[in-house]
Design an enzyme around this catalytic site. Structure first.
Site, PDB file in Angstrom:
ATOM      1  N   ASP A 286     -31.731   1.322 -22.773  1.00 43.34           N
ATOM      2  CA  ASP A 286     -32.388   1.784 -23.986  1.00 43.34           C
ATOM      3  C   ASP A 286     -31.276   2.181 -24.958  1.00 43.34           C
ATOM      4  O   ASP A 286     -30.121   2.391 -24.570  1.00 43.34           O
ATOM      5  CB  ASP A 286     -33.353   2.943 -23.713  1.00 43.34           C
ATOM      6  CG  ASP A 286     -34.364   3.102 -24.863  1.00 43.34           C
ATOM      7  OD1 ASP A 286     -34.135   2.534 -25.953  1.00 43.34           O
ATOM      8  OD2 ASP A 286     -35.373   3.808 -24.684  1.00 43.34           O
TER       9      ASP A 286
HETATM   10  C1  BGC Z   1     -36.665   3.091 -27.960  1.00 38.54           C
HETATM   11  C2  BGC Z   1     -36.865   1.693 -27.429  1.00 38.54           C
HETATM   12  C3  BGC Z   1     -36.521   0.693 -28.501  1.00 38.54           C
HETATM   13  C4  BGC Z   1     -35.092   0.927 -28.972  1.00 38.54           C
HETATM   14  C5  BGC Z   1     -34.650  -0.031 -30.057  1.00 38.54           C
HETATM   15  C6  BGC Z   1     -35.289   3.277 -28.594  1.00 38.54           C
HETATM   16  O1  BGC Z   1     -35.251   4.478 -29.283  1.00 38.54           O
HETATM   17  O2  BGC Z   1     -36.841   4.020 -26.912  1.00 38.54           O
HETATM   18  O3  BGC Z   1     -38.188   1.524 -26.995  1.00 38.54           O
HETATM   19  O4  BGC Z   1     -36.690  -0.612 -28.026  1.00 38.54           O
HETATM   20  O5  BGC Z   1     -34.997   2.244 -29.485  1.00 38.54           O
HETATM   21  O6  BGC Z   1     -35.240   0.252 -31.258  1.00 38.54           O
END
Ligand code: BGC
Length: 737
Positions: A286
């Site tokens: 993540d």
């Molecule tokens: C989120 C993810 C997301 C990523 C990219 C993170 O803050 O938890 O679900 O895919 O950002 O935007």
């Protein structure tokens, strides 16, 4: 919050720069098909064999390049190669000399993100939780296929959708991005979604692995949970989703589990995911969820996003100094390449095209219709009879222009305006008022925003029927303080209903709601975050052009105090909260949440604790009625066959979701029952059908910590069949060995 705001400002500045830099010819060039033939161009070879052939040709720098991101707009200072990105959440360098494309990733939970910034258009589908209410694998497939097509049309070849964290904590601000509280339902639906998304030639993703079940302090929280509990609930949803969907990537989550951050947790990434489940794709972190080089690499992280703090030069140094072996490095690279071949992004380069707007509307409306749950219908207040109803009061904030959507990285930008700000409340342009006027052209339809409950009640009193559109907004990065409606809407509904008992409440929510007013109103329709065509779908149901079929994928408790953890556990005041530690410098869990309810997630909790609920898991009404009969249960070597009949006892055609639960033998220490299968049965008036549901042995098994494996406990099983988790008229016991 401050960092997020800064991220927003930087986004705007960098967005302008990027818009200048991303000229059309350059973009086209990036996605040009590999004309040169290479040994790995042979499509008759397996993805693994093709990946191995490429791997042999790569330099160390090229390998490292495949294992980290190149940045995200607003995440750190602009970089010289930003022009090579596609305006998504991240991208990974390709190897042009060998025909290996860049991986262009975009968030795409319920539609493709960042349309505003990028000057593109995306369909907003109903939220993921809404789509889970259809219990429909075909609808899940259509959902995935639409997003896959729109991603490719916009130049992306990887999705970051596929959220399947179980609803352990219904106040979790991302509940709308997930598929509810049952692992078999959630896993089956997310798997079908991913399968069809990948069929469009995008790398599929499933997230957030695992137990990121609350947003409060998500980067600092250490989740304590037993192996059995996680295996039978949260991880089981992932396993089913991965088996059905074969996603190219699994995104590890921000939180820690039993002491180790998810993105360096060798139990989760290696022991379970890669060894037990034989997952052949790659693990992507993540955003900012990577916390080390050597430890994360050894634990099974393959790709850091969105930057290169740990898997860029640091990984290269670790390889050259022998701290990370060449074999371990190659394993990461092979996994990335394998997914690129398996999902067809090398053989089928993206081609920009115009999104099919009308087709998107059609799909969004259809899915919204099969996702809207009729929760209450007293004295047949619904469907509304357009020949009889003379006056309608439409009440609720923005009910004249839009319906609310879910925020955070899932946010789809609405047409007709620019980029949305982080955690801005976005009302999608789908007008309940207009949709209702169109259905009842001869009725007098009046609107009141509901800011003054007394005025709204007066309008309701002078109308035949009042329809209140009530909302509860939620987003990534926050949790709800309560499950009751915000902004004085409980009082508004109570006053309107007191003035006119023919009051229908349409809920636009991302999770369960408590309803102090439920006894006073005539009807309740849960429309969730309903997407681009939500209002048309709701109007079709209100006026009976569509017979509702959806059922709740999560329990609606009576009150906040009834959930497993009445008080949400939060980080200490002044902590870095939910900001990725790569932005804050912190890299240690600072507080813990203990999921001591264990196996008792959702309805399993209320069943076991004998707590009454407002609306149970699996509940949803129809404009017709159904009866169940003739249950036969036949255990066999490959599983148990459950056969029964469902009859439509009413006057109109409908689709009944028939649910099958099993109670495990006494002494297994399991909750009272678990969902083990279902069937969507289409029935004309008076029609009856025999239904067969095959229940695999696995769905009846329990996780045995001593042997680290699944076991079927021999003994007496009860099978229960009916229309909701609390309305199960058919029961049969059987012995299974
Ligand atoms: C989120 C993810 C997301 C990523 C990219 C993170 O803050 O938890 O679900 O895919 O950002 O935007």
């Amino acid at each position: 919050m401050k960092i997020m705001k800064a991220r927003g400002i930087a986004l705007a500045v960098c967005g302008a720069l990027a818009a200048l830099a991303l000229s059309a010819p350059v973009r086209a060039q990036q996605q040009a098909p590999a004309e040169e033939k290479h040994p790995w161009s042979d499509t008759s070879l397996s993805p693994d064999a093709r990946a191995d052939l490429v791997l042999k040709e790569l330099t160390l720098d090229e390998k490292i390049g495949l294992l980290h991101g190149q940045g995200m707009r607003g995440w750190g200072p602009p970089k010289a190669n930003d022009w090579m990105g596609n305006g998504g959440a991240g991208w990974t360098m390709g190897v042009p000399r060998l025909g290996i494309p860049t991986i262009q990733m975009s968030d795409a939970a319920y539609g493709v993100r960042s349309s505003g910034t990028n000057g593109r258009y995306s369909t907003a589908l109903p939220s993921n939780l809404a789509s889970a209410s259809s219990w429909d694998t075909d609808a899940a497939c259509e959902y995935g296929a639409l997003i896959g097509r729109e991603l490719r049309a916009q130049g992306f070849n990887m999705t970051l959708g596929g959220g399947v964290n179980l609803t352990r904590e219904p106040r979790n601000g991302r509940t709308f991005e997930y598929m509810g509280e049952d692992p078999i339902l959630a896993g089956t639906l997310v798997g079908n979604r991913i399968k069809c998304e990948e069929a469009q030639h995008v790398i599929g993703d499933i997230k957030h692995y695992a137990l990121n079940d609350q947003e409060s302090g998500r980067n600092e929280v250490d989740v304590t949970i037993s192996k059995r509990a996680m295996q039978e609930s949260d991880l089981f949803a992932f396993h089913i989703g991965i088996r059905i969907g074969n996603p190219g990537a699994v995104m590890c989550s921000y939180n820690a589990i039993n002491g180790d951050y998810a993105c360096q947790n060798s139990y989760l990434l290696t022991d379970v995911l890669k060894k037990d489940w034989q997952f052949p794709g790659f693990v992507v972190s993540d955003w900012g969820g990577t916390h080390s080089t050597v430890k994360a690499s050894a634990a099974g992280l393959d790709n850091e996003q969105p930057g290169e703090k740990f898997f860029g030069d640091a990984l290269k140094d670790a390889v050259t100094s022998g701290k990370v072996s060449q074999a371990e490095l190659d394993e990461h690279v092979r996994r990335v390449l394998r997914s690129e071949f398996a999902d067809g992004i090398i053989d089928n380069p993206t081609k920009r095209s115009v999104v099919d707007v009308e087709g998107g509307f059609e799909t969004a409306r259809k899915i919204a219709e099969s996702s809207t749950v009729l929760l209450k219908n007293s004295k047949g207040v619904l469907p509304l009879d357009r020949a009889k109803v003379k006056s309608i009061a439409v009440i609720g904030l923005n009910a004249d222009t839009g319906m609310i959507s879910g925020g955070g990285s899932a946010q789809v930008d609405p047409p007709g305006r620019g980029p949305t700000k982080w955690q801005e409340h976005i009302w999608f342009p789908t007008s309940p008022l207009k949709a209702i006027v169109a259905k009842a052209p001869n009725a007098q339809v009046k609107f009141d925003a509901g800011k003054d409950p007394a005025a709204a009640a007066a309008l309701a009193k002078s109308s035949d029927v009042a329809i209140v559109f009530a909302y509860q907004w939620e987003s990534e990065g926050m949790d709800l303080p309560t499950l009751s409606l915000p902004e004085n809407q409980d009082a508004l509904i109570a006053q309107v209903a007191a003035a006119n008992p023919r009051t229908i409440v349409v809920l636009e929510t991302g999770t369960a709601v408590t309803m102090a007013w439920v006894e006073k109103v005539g009807g309740v329709l849960e429309a969730w975050y309903a997407g681009s065509k939500g209002a048309d779908a709701v109007a079709n149901i209100l006026f009976g052009d569509v017979n509702p079929t959806a059922k709740l994928p999560m329990t609606f408790p009576l009150k906040d105090e009834d959930v497993p953890h009445p008080t949400l556990v939060k980080p200490a005041p002044g902590s870095t909260g939910n900001r990725p530690s790569q932005l804050t410098g912190e890299a240690k869990p600072t507080f813990g949440v203990t999921y001591d309810e264990g196996l008792k997630v959702g309805y399993k909790w209320y069943d076991a604790e004998k707590k009454p609920v407002l609306f149970p898991f699996g509940f949803g009404m129809s404009y017709t009625t159904y009866s169940y009969s003739g249950l036969k249960v036949t255990p066999g070597a490959d599983g148990t066959t459950v056969t029964f009949s469902v009859k439509n006892t009413g006057k109109r055609a409908g689709v009944e979701i028939a649910e099958v639960y099993a109670a495990l033998p006494a002494g297994t220490d399991e909750p009272p029952k678990r969902l083990v299968g279902w069937s969507r049965v289409a029935l004309g008036p008076g029609e009856s059908k025999e239904v067969t549901v095959n229940v695999s042995r696995e769905y009846l098994s329990i996780y045995d910590e001593a042997s680290s494996g699944w076991k079927l406990a021999p003994g007496e099983y009860s099978f229960l069949v009916g229309g909701s988790s609390q309305e199960l008229p058919l029961t049969q016991k059987t012995n299974i060995q």
